[in-house]
Design an enzyme around this catalytic site. Structure first.
Site, PDB file in Angstrom:
ATOM      1  N   ARG A 130       2.313   8.105  -3.889  1.00 20.03           N
ATOM      2  CA  ARG A 130       3.838   7.853  -3.290  1.00 20.03           C
ATOM      3  C   ARG A 130       4.107   9.310  -3.209  1.00 20.03           C
ATOM      4  O   ARG A 130       4.605   9.788  -4.372  1.00 20.03           O
ATOM      5  CB  ARG A 130       4.542   7.120  -3.970  1.00 20.03           C
ATOM      6  CG  ARG A 130       5.872   6.962  -3.382  1.00 20.03           C
ATOM      7  CD  ARG A 130       6.718   5.786  -3.595  1.00 20.03           C
ATOM      8  NE  ARG A 130       6.533   4.504  -3.031  1.00 20.03           N
ATOM      9  CZ  ARG A 130       7.235   3.627  -2.488  1.00 20.03           C
ATOM     10  NH1 ARG A 130       8.337   3.680  -3.130  1.00 20.03           N
ATOM     11  NH2 ARG A 130       6.849   2.465  -1.864  1.00 20.03           N
ATOM     12  N   HIS A 157       3.408   3.598   5.645  1.00 29.29           N
ATOM     13  CA  HIS A 157       3.541   2.865   4.465  1.00 29.29           C
ATOM     14  C   HIS A 157       2.489   1.522   4.787  1.00 29.29           C
ATOM     15  O   HIS A 157       2.996   0.629   5.129  1.00 29.29           O
ATOM     16  CB  HIS A 157       5.040   2.350   4.428  1.00 29.29           C
ATOM     17  CG  HIS A 157       5.003   1.615   2.675  1.00 29.29           C
ATOM     18  ND1 HIS A 157       4.284   1.454   1.948  1.00 29.29           N
ATOM     19  CD2 HIS A 157       6.544   1.101   2.543  1.00 29.29           C
ATOM     20  CE1 HIS A 157       4.856   1.176   0.856  1.00 29.29           C
ATOM     21  NE2 HIS A 157       6.042   0.655   1.150  1.00 29.29           N
ATOM     22  N   GLN A 160       2.510  -1.659   2.699  1.00 25.28           N
ATOM     23  CA  GLN A 160       3.836  -2.593   3.155  1.00 25.28           C
ATOM     24  C   GLN A 160       3.459  -3.369   4.461  1.00 25.28           C
ATOM     25  O   GLN A 160       3.557  -4.627   4.454  1.00 25.28           O
ATOM     26  CB  GLN A 160       4.968  -1.484   3.594  1.00 25.28           C
ATOM     27  CG  GLN A 160       6.125  -2.605   4.047  1.00 25.28           C
ATOM     28  CD  GLN A 160       6.729  -3.237   2.617  1.00 25.28           C
ATOM     29  OE1 GLN A 160       6.916  -2.705   1.604  1.00 25.28           O
ATOM     30  NE2 GLN A 160       6.948  -4.458   2.967  1.00 25.28           N
ATOM     31  N   ASP A 252      14.668  -1.827   8.166  1.00 26.58           N
ATOM     32  CA  ASP A 252      14.344  -0.939   7.137  1.00 26.58           C
ATOM     33  C   ASP A 252      15.694  -0.242   6.998  1.00 26.58           C
ATOM     34  O   ASP A 252      16.670  -0.186   7.670  1.00 26.58           O
ATOM     35  CB  ASP A 252      13.483   0.063   7.448  1.00 26.58           C
ATOM     36  CG  ASP A 252      12.753   0.928   6.167  1.00 26.58           C
ATOM     37  OD1 ASP A 252      13.358   0.863   5.116  1.00 26.58           O
ATOM     38  OD2 ASP A 252      12.054   1.772   6.369  1.00 26.58           O
ATOM     39  N   CYS A 292      11.667  -4.558   4.261  1.00 27.23           N
ATOM     40  CA  CYS A 292      10.494  -4.052   3.205  1.00 27.23           C
ATOM     41  C   CYS A 292      11.012  -3.968   1.803  1.00 27.23           C
ATOM     42  O   CYS A 292      10.626  -4.124   0.922  1.00 27.23           O
ATOM     43  CB  CYS A 292      10.023  -2.796   3.728  1.00 27.23           C
ATOM     44  SG  CYS A 292      11.404  -1.278   4.028  1.00 27.23           S
ATOM     45  N   ARG A 320       2.892  -8.161  -1.124  1.00 31.81           N
ATOM     46  CA  ARG A 320       2.302  -7.001  -1.367  1.00 31.81           C
ATOM     47  C   ARG A 320       1.098  -6.821  -2.647  1.00 31.81           C
ATOM     48  O   ARG A 320       0.393  -6.317  -2.432  1.00 31.81           O
ATOM     49  CB  ARG A 320       3.572  -6.111  -2.198  1.00 31.81           C
ATOM     50  CG  ARG A 320       4.786  -5.552  -1.115  1.00 31.81           C
ATOM     51  CD  ARG A 320       4.258  -4.725   0.116  1.00 31.81           C
ATOM     52  NE  ARG A 320       3.764  -3.603  -0.549  1.00 31.81           N
ATOM     53  CZ  ARG A 320       4.334  -2.668  -0.898  1.00 31.81           C
ATOM     54  NH1 ARG A 320       5.449  -2.500  -0.926  1.00 31.81           N
ATOM     55  NH2 ARG A 320       3.763  -1.497  -1.631  1.00 31.81           N
TER      56      ARG A 320
HETATM   57  N1  NVA Z   1      11.989   4.018   4.881  1.00 33.75           N
HETATM   58  C1  NVA Z   1      12.100   3.830   3.412  1.00 33.75           C
HETATM   59  C2  NVA Z   1      11.011   2.624   3.063  1.00 33.75           C
HETATM   60  C3  NVA Z   1      11.247   2.346   1.408  1.00 33.75           C
HETATM   61  C4  NVA Z   1      10.233   1.234   1.006  1.00 33.75           C
HETATM   62  C5  NVA Z   1      11.833   4.952   2.595  1.00 33.75           C
HETATM   63  O1  NVA Z   1      11.056   5.892   3.263  1.00 33.75           O
HETATM   64  O2  NVA Z   1      12.615   5.317   1.745  1.00 33.75           O
HETATM   65  N1   CP Z   2       8.938  -1.910  -0.181  1.00 31.08           N
HETATM   66  C1   CP Z   2       8.640  -0.788  -1.131  1.00 31.08           C
HETATM   67  O1   CP Z   2       7.921   0.119  -0.948  1.00 31.08           O
HETATM   68  O2   CP Z   2       9.441  -1.048  -2.094  1.00 31.08           O
HETATM   69  P1   CP Z   2       9.568   0.124  -3.421  1.00 31.08           P
HETATM   70  O3   CP Z   2      10.163   1.389  -2.802  1.00 31.08           O
HETATM   71  O4   CP Z   2      10.498  -0.598  -4.539  1.00 31.08           O
HETATM   72  O5   CP Z   2       8.092   0.319  -3.887  1.00 31.08           O
END
Ligand code: NVA
Ligand code: CP
Length: 342
Positions: A130, A157, A160, A252, A292, A320
């Site tokens: 990540r 992502h 997801q 989102d 998400c 997930r």
């Molecule tokens: N678009 C959000 C998704 C989190 C799962 C982010 O990147 O923070």
């Molecule tokens: N949707 C998602 O990726 O959640 P987290 O940021 O909690 O992993």
């Protein structure tokens, strides 16, 4: 447009061990990376979802499929769902997860990403990342002999989106011709949803504020995929028009991780894009609401919608784990250890 929604998730009965998509995906994907949804063909996306449904229904069949396999998770950003669903997923396949918190030590800072890859591959069977920069993931993948999985970058992502479309299949069966609408920021989650929707034959409509549209390369790619699959991709700036007749409305956060310094600027720009009861009423009567998570309650979505009867956000979160288990089984060659595939 006729509604295609049934609110009860369906039991999907697919004889996975004879499924040609799954068998072909198992052969092609073993040892591969998942940096982007675009790394997968439409048939491979379908295969992951079909296997995901079976893993969800028959978890014991896969209990030892990845015995002793080691997974490392290296996360530069916070996570609840992704971390836990990968950890529980590999554990319930017989493997083990090791979490490295990189929030205070970005990848590539202490030593080069290539050198990290050349070390880590000596101990583990899969690397789950990540990151902020998408290039961190592709660079790790280019230098690693074990599969690398994108668990969210600023650009995509993919895990997801796989879980989200698996969840939609539980509600709609085939996704061919379904009207899927995304309202909000045109970034990582939006990109992966566009590609996955197009791969599964869904008509995808994206509504973003001006200046927050999805990346043009992803748009072009998703349009090509949509054309090949006989479906449509529309980009709008009007959330009400995008919601009209939708079978699913997805949003989102409007301030993604790493963009916190833009919170004040973004709030008024994204306010008209809030998913509330008025917007949901423009969709099909039984349309589903998706997110998400984490959600900023009463910012991009109201409590009434998030907690309402059309919301399937926690089914998405659950899936997930099942979708990622299917992905791991394919990337790590785990079906070779599952009796019904012998
Ligand atoms: N678009 C959000 C998704 C989190 C799962 C982010 O990147 O923070
Ligand atoms: N949707 C998602 O990726 O959640 P987290 O940021 O909690 O992993």
């Amino acid at each position: 447009m006729a509604s295609r929604t049934t609110m009860e998730p369906r039991e999907l009965q697919i004889p996975v061990q004879k499924d040609p998509d799954i068998l072909a995906a198992a052969a092609r994907l073993a040892g591969e990376d998942l940096c982007s949804i675009a790394d997968l063909s439409s048939a491979e996306v379908r295969a992951i979802l079909k296997l995901g449904h079976d893993v969800k229904r028959n978890p014991r069949d896969y209990r030892h499929a990845l015995d002793a396999k080691q997974m490392v998770l290296m996360f530069e950003k916070a996570s609840l769902r992704t971390r836990l669903s990968f950890e529980t997923g590999i554990n319930t396949l017989g493997g083990n997860a090791i979490f490295l918190d990189q929030t205070n030590s970005p990848l590539g800072e202490r030593e080069s990403i290539a050198d990290v890859a050349r070390n880590v591959e000596r101990w583990v069977d899969v690397i789950v990342l990540r990151t902020y920069a998408h290039d961190t993931i592709t660079e790790m993948a280019a230098n690693s002999r074990v599969p690398v999985i994108n668990a969210l970058s600023d650009f995509e992502h993919p895990c997801q989106a796989l879980a989200d479309f698996m969840t939609l299949e539980e509600h709609f069966g085939s996704l061919n011709g379904i009207n899927f609408t995304y309202v909000g920021d045109g970034n990582n989650v939006c990109h992966s949803l566009m590609l996955t929707g197009a791969q599964l034959g869904a008509n995808v409509t994206i509504a973003t504020p001006r200046g927050y549209s999805p990346d043009i390369e992803i748009v072009t790619l998703a349009r090509d995929i949509a054309q090949a699959n006989g479906c449509e991709l529309r980009l709008l700036q009007d959330p009400a028009a995008a919601a009209e007749g939708a079978d699913a409305i997805y949003t989102d956060v409007c301030v993604s991780m790493g963009m916190e310094h833009e919170s004040t600027k973004r709030a008024p720009i994204f306010r008209p894009f809030q998913v509330n009861e008025t917007l949901m009423q423009k969709a099909q009567p039984n349309a589903v609401f998706m997110h998400c998570l984490p959600a900023r309650r009463n910012a991009e979505v109201t409590d009434a919608v998030l907690d309402g009867p059309q919301s399937i956000v926690f089914d998405q979160a659950e899936n997930r784990m099942h979708a990622q288990k299917a992905l791991l089984l394919l990337l790590l060659g785990g079906l070779a250890n599952v009796e019904k595939f012998q």
